[in-house]
Motif scaffolding. Structure first.
Motif, PDB file in Angstrom:
ATOM      1  N   MET A   1       6.394  -1.214  24.900  1.00 22.66           N
ATOM      2  CA  MET A   1       5.825  -1.348  26.239  1.00 22.66           C
ATOM      3  C   MET A   1       4.685  -0.343  26.381  1.00 22.66           C
ATOM      4  SD  MET A   1       6.036  -3.101  29.013  1.00 22.66           S
ATOM      5  CE  MET A   1       7.679  -3.817  28.889  1.00 22.66           C
ATOM      6  N   THR A   2       3.469  -0.866  26.475  1.00 22.65           N
ATOM      7  CA  THR A   2       2.307  -0.009  26.576  1.00 22.65           C
ATOM      8  C   THR A   2       2.193   0.564  27.988  1.00 22.65           C
ATOM      9  OG1 THR A   2       0.866  -1.814  27.247  1.00 22.65           O
ATOM     10  CG2 THR A   2       1.137  -1.452  24.874  1.00 22.65           C
ATOM     11  N   PRO A   3       1.435   1.659  28.166  1.00 17.63           N
ATOM     12  CA  PRO A   3       1.229   2.207  29.524  1.00 17.63           C
ATOM     13  C   PRO A   3       0.631   1.176  30.486  1.00 17.63           C
ATOM     14  CG  PRO A   3       0.561   3.799  27.877  1.00 17.63           C
ATOM     15  CD  PRO A   3       0.857   2.532  27.120  1.00 17.63           C
ATOM     16  N   MET A   4      -0.240   0.321  29.938  1.00 19.00           N
ATOM     17  CA  MET A   4      -0.850  -0.684  30.807  1.00 19.00           C
ATOM     18  C   MET A   4       0.192  -1.660  31.330  1.00 19.00           C
ATOM     19  SD  MET A   4      -1.950  -4.024  31.009  1.00 19.00           S
ATOM     20  CE  MET A   4      -2.016  -4.567  29.308  1.00 19.00           C
ATOM     21  N   PHE A  31       0.424 -11.769  33.461  1.00 22.24           N
ATOM     22  CA  PHE A  31       1.332 -11.646  32.330  1.00 22.24           C
ATOM     23  C   PHE A  31       2.707 -12.222  32.687  1.00 22.24           C
ATOM     24  CE2 PHE A  31      -1.697  -8.116  32.145  1.00 22.24           C
ATOM     25  CZ  PHE A  31      -2.225  -8.281  30.864  1.00 22.24           C
ATOM     26  N   PHE A  32       3.494 -12.430  31.637  1.00 21.60           N
ATOM     27  CA  PHE A  32       4.891 -12.868  31.765  1.00 21.60           C
ATOM     28  C   PHE A  32       4.973 -14.174  32.582  1.00 21.60           C
ATOM     29  CE2 PHE A  32       4.968  -8.196  31.304  1.00 21.60           C
ATOM     30  CZ  PHE A  32       5.668  -8.116  30.095  1.00 21.60           C
ATOM     31  N   LEU A  44      -5.158 -23.296  33.021  1.00 22.13           N
ATOM     32  CA  LEU A  44      -5.745 -22.269  32.181  1.00 22.13           C
ATOM     33  C   LEU A  44      -5.080 -22.271  30.805  1.00 22.13           C
ATOM     34  CD1 LEU A  44      -5.805 -19.314  34.751  1.00 22.13           C
ATOM     35  CD2 LEU A  44      -7.687 -20.864  34.181  1.00 22.13           C
ATOM     36  N   THR A  45      -5.777 -21.724  29.834  1.00 20.89           N
ATOM     37  CA  THR A  45      -5.207 -21.591  28.490  1.00 20.89           C
ATOM     38  C   THR A  45      -4.236 -20.421  28.475  1.00 20.89           C
ATOM     39  OG1 THR A  45      -7.219 -22.471  27.483  1.00 20.89           O
ATOM     40  CG2 THR A  45      -5.718 -21.223  26.061  1.00 20.89           C
ATOM     41  N   LEU A  46      -3.012 -20.666  28.072  1.00 19.29           N
ATOM     42  CA  LEU A  46      -1.999 -19.622  27.990  1.00 19.29           C
ATOM     43  C   LEU A  46      -2.063 -18.979  26.603  1.00 19.29           C
ATOM     44  CD1 LEU A  46       0.382 -18.284  29.510  1.00 19.29           C
ATOM     45  CD2 LEU A  46       1.882 -19.943  28.390  1.00 19.29           C
ATOM     46  N   THR A  47      -2.352 -17.691  26.572  1.00 23.63           N
ATOM     47  CA  THR A  47      -2.428 -16.962  25.310  1.00 23.63           C
ATOM     48  C   THR A  47      -1.314 -15.917  25.290  1.00 23.63           C
ATOM     49  OG1 THR A  47      -4.008 -15.377  26.227  1.00 23.63           O
ATOM     50  CG2 THR A  47      -4.905 -17.348  25.186  1.00 23.63           C
ATOM     51  N   SER A  48      -1.494 -14.923  24.441  1.00 22.30           N
ATOM     52  CA  SER A  48      -0.470 -13.890  24.315  1.00 22.30           C
ATOM     53  C   SER A  48      -1.141 -12.534  24.156  1.00 22.30           C
ATOM     54  CB  SER A  48       0.429 -14.163  23.112  1.00 22.30           C
ATOM     55  OG  SER A  48       1.334 -13.105  22.922  1.00 22.30           O
ATOM     56  N   GLU A  54       7.435  -9.816  17.828  1.00 18.64           N
ATOM     57  CA  GLU A  54       8.632 -10.657  17.822  1.00 18.64           C
ATOM     58  C   GLU A  54       8.799 -11.361  19.164  1.00 18.64           C
ATOM     59  OE1 GLU A  54      13.459 -10.236  17.114  1.00 18.64           O
ATOM     60  OE2 GLU A  54      12.117  -8.537  16.761  1.00 18.64           O
ATOM     61  N   ASN A  55       8.470 -10.666  20.253  1.00 19.57           N
ATOM     62  CA  ASN A  55       8.540 -11.246  21.592  1.00 19.57           C
ATOM     63  C   ASN A  55       7.168 -11.123  22.251  1.00 19.57           C
ATOM     64  OD1 ASN A  55      11.434 -11.829  21.675  1.00 19.57           O
ATOM     65  ND2 ASN A  55      11.673  -9.593  21.661  1.00 19.57           N
ATOM     66  N   PRO A  56       6.261 -12.055  21.960  1.00 19.34           N
ATOM     67  CA  PRO A  56       4.906 -11.958  22.515  1.00 19.34           C
ATOM     68  C   PRO A  56       4.922 -12.091  24.043  1.00 19.34           C
ATOM     69  CG  PRO A  56       5.240 -14.084  21.445  1.00 19.34           C
ATOM     70  CD  PRO A  56       6.425 -13.253  21.100  1.00 19.34           C
ATOM     71  N   VAL A  57       3.983 -11.395  24.679  1.00 16.46           N
ATOM     72  CA  VAL A  57       3.874 -11.396  26.141  1.00 16.46           C
ATOM     73  C   VAL A  57       2.881 -12.474  26.557  1.00 16.46           C
ATOM     74  CG1 VAL A  57       3.194 -10.068  28.174  1.00 16.46           C
ATOM     75  CG2 VAL A  57       4.414  -8.954  26.284  1.00 16.46           C
ATOM     76  N   PRO A  58       3.312 -13.510  27.310  1.00 22.19           N
ATOM     77  CA  PRO A  58       2.370 -14.547  27.768  1.00 22.19           C
ATOM     78  C   PRO A  58       1.273 -13.926  28.627  1.00 22.19           C
ATOM     79  CG  PRO A  58       4.649 -15.228  28.110  1.00 22.19           C
ATOM     80  CD  PRO A  58       4.692 -13.786  27.732  1.00 22.19           C
TER      81      PRO A  58
END
Length: 879
Positions: A1-4, A31-32, A44-48, A54-58
């Motif tokens: 989990m990044t600070p952002m 996000f998420f 919209l295009t959903l990226t990550s 292992e658990n990418p954040v939408p």
């Protein structure tokens, strides 16, 4: 989990019910779960964020300069959005840039133009009802204009009726308060909150006093209405939490005075198709589509308010009529007014956005253009030898806002950029410091070349050159054979064949040039903020002028509609009589054309309080009913009406029940809906009401429906100590026509038809007397029912009419427990003075011979038809 992401989740946790638009550079990211929702709703295009994890954040995002369009789409779909902005300069940030939610957008608090319909209010409402005290309040506010109002009532049903009538985008309710099952909530977002802090009386009182700048609630006429104060406080609490600032632009609170306005509930509004057709759609087919000739958004919203709450006082009606007549008789003035009004934008909403610091540069140019049209409007309204009183009052205190218009004209360029931060907002000459920076940014290269020319001439160095690179910036270059440099030249770099120098003036000019771009943007932003604050301080003046422009716009719009549709000025009277000559339904006439519409006369006077109208389907009964109500409504907003002549006794409430529909989602059949609407009318109709009833009792068994219709007619005729309620009652129960002469102030009328060579022709004329037949089979043929079915129906109808078998007369009625109604078929009920046995007649003889245990329902209906044909006159005379 990044600070952002930690920062994102913390902010998201503070606004759990909203989609969080998180600013990152030039984009707003989500996000998420928010990203998945936004990608689906906005295509919209959903990226990550971390596709290899292992658990990418939408993740998905939108450009910051285009965010308003995306926000508008989400608000239209009912979403709540929290906008998170960077609150420190990224260049000066140490570590993670600080961010905070700067505003929360909801459907009921939108102020941006793309989120609003120009000529419609955008209401946020709060409703509170105390069952123990049997009292409640409903408050509503249009946040985009600052207009707010409310209603106190001791009847919960009335509050819910008004909530449905005003149709807020959002409705705030306290926990535990549920809408009634029949509450019309289409397109309405309902949110629930705890009593504290939202509906708390103490905090609500304090917030209302602060927002209105008064010391006592009595000044707002709510001192003795604590339930209404709770609803008002809930609105203010909700607005403050969403806007992240004090709400200071609200107009003085104006509670609804039911004694000053005609009341049109949401059912009547829907049945009369004032703003929407019965299918729920807007546009053609509605009264609004025919009537609205306003040019400005403010005028459109004011006309909408008048249509929802017509006046009950004669004074404002007559003043408006005078103004409409004044403009209807002056085509040139009306045309010029429309041209001038076309240059006026939405002054109310523009001013609100400016006051809330939500205005874009182009809002100010729209305001400038609008203010420039004011002197022309004033001159057109004033150029009259004998102006009506309404126009004189309008001009008294008119403010052209010349100072604001002059300031905006002097300050802003004609086509400013979309964003404030882009620069290029102001005209030359507005600010001396800005002029210098504009000169540098726009003519900096020329200034440096001018300096080069001065050095060449002053130092006698004709081969002196000017250069630039990213390391040294600007420099002078002198070859070794070109001469010696002067003393003020500072060596910067030595090359094989030349030397590079700078001078104090060159360095100073370069520094100014390099910093001018940023300094210009910063100065322009500060100047823009100062200009915005100055215009925001003029809000009260601008809003007052906007209200005057709106009234002028409505007058010319009503005059334009009157002239275009050939309407006439009605006479408003304090008595109860209604007399309409050659009345027309404005909506149907607009669709069919003037030449194809048959006008009709309607009279409700001392002798006729209830008009019982019979005739076949499609003949036009419902049209006559509704056109009468619409003419009364138009008359009481001060409009001209579609009639040759109209005398309207003031109406305090219109009730309209027409058509047949069900509400299966709430478990209500067609007949249940019909009876609920009828119950409301009978419980609430009063002496000055106008009641429109169409086909009462058709949704149940014949005798049940007939009995109910009979009882309703009796009740309406007997109201007000026998004076009766003004009523137009359309029915297919021809048996009810026998009530003329038996019930006081009831008269029969029919929509005429003519049989011609086996067909029927609808004459669309309302004539005195009852209809002779229903022509149901003929109407079925016109509707396209297959010929074999129509042919068989005619055969059965002939057999039923010829049948004279009395052996099965009343058995079906007795088996169903349905009594034969007294006087229904020409046999009057025995009077108290006359013994019952003296009422013997052939009809009673036949009744006495019936075998009731063997009769079927169809046989009973056949027999009733036969009796009606044979004993329709005086029963004592027999055949």
């Amino acid at each position: 989990m990044t600070p952002m992401l930690e920062q994102y989740l913390r902010l998201k946790g503070e606004h759990p019910g909203a989609l969080l638009f998180y600013r990152m550079g030039d984009f707003y990211e989500m996000f998420f779960e928010d990203a998945e929702t936004a990608a689906r709703e906005l295509q919209l295009t959903l990226t990550s964020r971390n596709p290899e994890a292992e658990n990418p954040v939408p993740m998905c995002g939108v450009p910051h300069q285009a965010v308003e369009g995306y926000l508008a789409q989400l608000l239209e779909k009912g979403f709540k959005v929290a906008v998170c902005d960077q609150i420190e300069d990224p260049k000066q940030a140490k570590g993670l840039v600080k961010r905070a939610v700067t505003r929360v957008l909801t459907p009921g608090t939108a102020v941006e133009e793309g989120n609003l319909r120009a000529k419609e209010h955008n209401f946020l409402a709060a409703l509170y009802f105390d069952a123990d005290e049997r009292a409640g309040g409903l408050a509503w506010v249009d946040f985009s204009t600052g207009e707010w109002s409310g209603l106190f009532a001791r009847d919960a049903a009335r509050l819910w009726q008004w909530a449905a009538k005003i149709g807020p985008r959002e409705l705030l309710l306290p926990d535990g308060l549920e809408p009634p099952r029949d509450f019309a909530r289409e397109g309405m977002q309902i949110s629930r909150f705890p009593l504290r802090p939202h509906f708390d009386l103490t905090s609500g009182r304090d917030k209302v006093l602060k927002a209105q700048g008064v010391a006592d609630l009595a000044a707002l006429d709510v001192g003795d209405k604590p339930q209404l104060v709770r609803a008002m406080g809930a609105l203010l609490t909700y607005l403050a939490s969403n806007q992240m600032r004090d709400i200071g632009h609200l107009a003085p609170f104006k509670p609804v005075n039911l004694g000053r306005h005609m009341l049109i509930d949401e059912v009547t509004e829907r049945n009369l198709e004032i703003f929407r057709r019965l299918d729920g759609r807007k546009g053609q087919g509605t009264l609004w589509h025919v009537l609205d000739r306003t040019v400005t958004p403010m005028g459109g919203r004011l006309l909408e308010s008048w249509l929802r709450q017509p006046w009950l006082d004669l004074a404002p009606i007559l003043e408006t009529q005078d103004a409409v007549a004044w403009l209807a008789g002056d085509e040139e003035r009306r045309r010029a007014l429309r041209e001038a009004l076309a240059g006026v934008y939405d002054l109310e909403r523009l001013t609100t956005r400016i006051f809330l610091n939500r205005a874009a540069p182009r809002d100010f140019t729209a305001l400038r253009q609008s203010l420039a049209a004011l002197p022309r409007l004033r001159a057109l309204a004033a150029a009259s030898a004998e102006p009506p009183k309404a126009a004189t009052d309008l001009l008294s205190g008119w403010d052209d806002l010349d100072d604001a218009c002059e300031l905006l004209s002097r300050a802003l360029v004609d086509s400013p950029p979309v964003l404030v931060t882009e620069g290029g907002l102001f005209k030359p000459g507005y600010n001396p410091d800005l002029d210098e920076l504009m000169e540098l940014t726009e003519h900096g290269e020329e200034r440096i070349r001018q300096l080069l020319a001065e050095e060449r001439e002053g130092c006698k160095l004709p081969k002196l050159k000017l250069g630039y690179n990213r390391v040294f910036g600007y420099y002078f270059e002198l070859s070794k054979s070109a001469g010696y440099p002067p003393e003020h030249f500072e060596r910067r770099q030595t090359l094989a064949n030349c030397e590079r120098y700078v001078t104090p003036r060159l360095k100073e000019l370069e520094e100014k040039l390099m910093a001018a771009g940023e300094k210009r943007k910063t100065l322009e932003y500060n100047l823009f903020v100062a200009l915005r604050d100055h215009i925001a301080a003029l809000r009260d003046r601008i809003m007052d002028t906007a209200a005057r422009v709106a009234r002028l716009d409505v007058w010319q719009g009503l005059a334009e509609a009157a002239v275009a549709n050939d309407w006439t000025r009605p006479e408003l009277r304090p008595d109860l009589d209604i007399r309409i000559r050659a009345g027309r339904h404005p909506v149907i006439e607009a669709v069919q054309g003037v030449g194809n519409y048959i006008p009709n006369d309607v009279t409700l006077d001392e002798a006729t309080r209830v008009l019982l109208i019979t005739g076949p389907n499609m003949a036009g009964k419902s049209t006559v009913l509704r056109q009468t109500a619409i003419i009364a409504l138009l008359a009481q907003i001060g409009s001209f009406v579609p009639a040759t002549k109209a005398e309207i006794g003031l109406v305090d409430r219109v009730f309209c029940r027409v058509g047949a529909s069900d509400n299966l989602a709430q478990g209500q059949s067609t007949f249940m809906v019909e009876m609920m609407e009828t119950a409301r009318i009978l419980r609430q109709a009063g002496r000055r009401s106008l009641v429109i009833l169409d086909e009462i009792g058709r949704g149940t068994a014949t005798f049940d429906g007939l009995a109910l219709a009979w009882a309703v007619v009796e009740d309406l005729c007997g109201r007000d100590d026998g004076q009766g309620v003004r009523t137009l009652f359309a029915t297919h129960y021809h048996e009810l026509t026998a009530l003329e002469g038996r019930l006081p102030r009831l008269r029969n009328a029919n929509i005429a038809v003519k049989e011609w060579k086996g067909d029927i022709v609808f004459l669309r004329r309302l004539l005195p007397g009852p209809a002779d037949r229903s022509y149901g089979v003929e109407v079925a043929r016109l509707a396209g029912v297959p010929r074999n079915v129509v042919r068989r129906a005619r055969q059965l109808l002939e057999e039923l009419e010829r049948s004279r078998d009395p052996a099965h007369a009343a058995r079906g009625s007795r088996e169903r427990g349905q009594p034969i109604l007294p006087g229904l078929f020409g046999v009057s009920a025995p009077s108290r003075e006359e013994p019952q046995e003296t009422a013997a007649s052939p009809l009673l003889d036949e009744l006495s011979r019936l075998e009731l245990d063997r009769i079927t329902p169809l046989e009973a209906l056949t027999l009733l038809t036969d009796w009606k044909a044979r004993f329709g006159g005086d029963a004592s005379q027999g055949d």
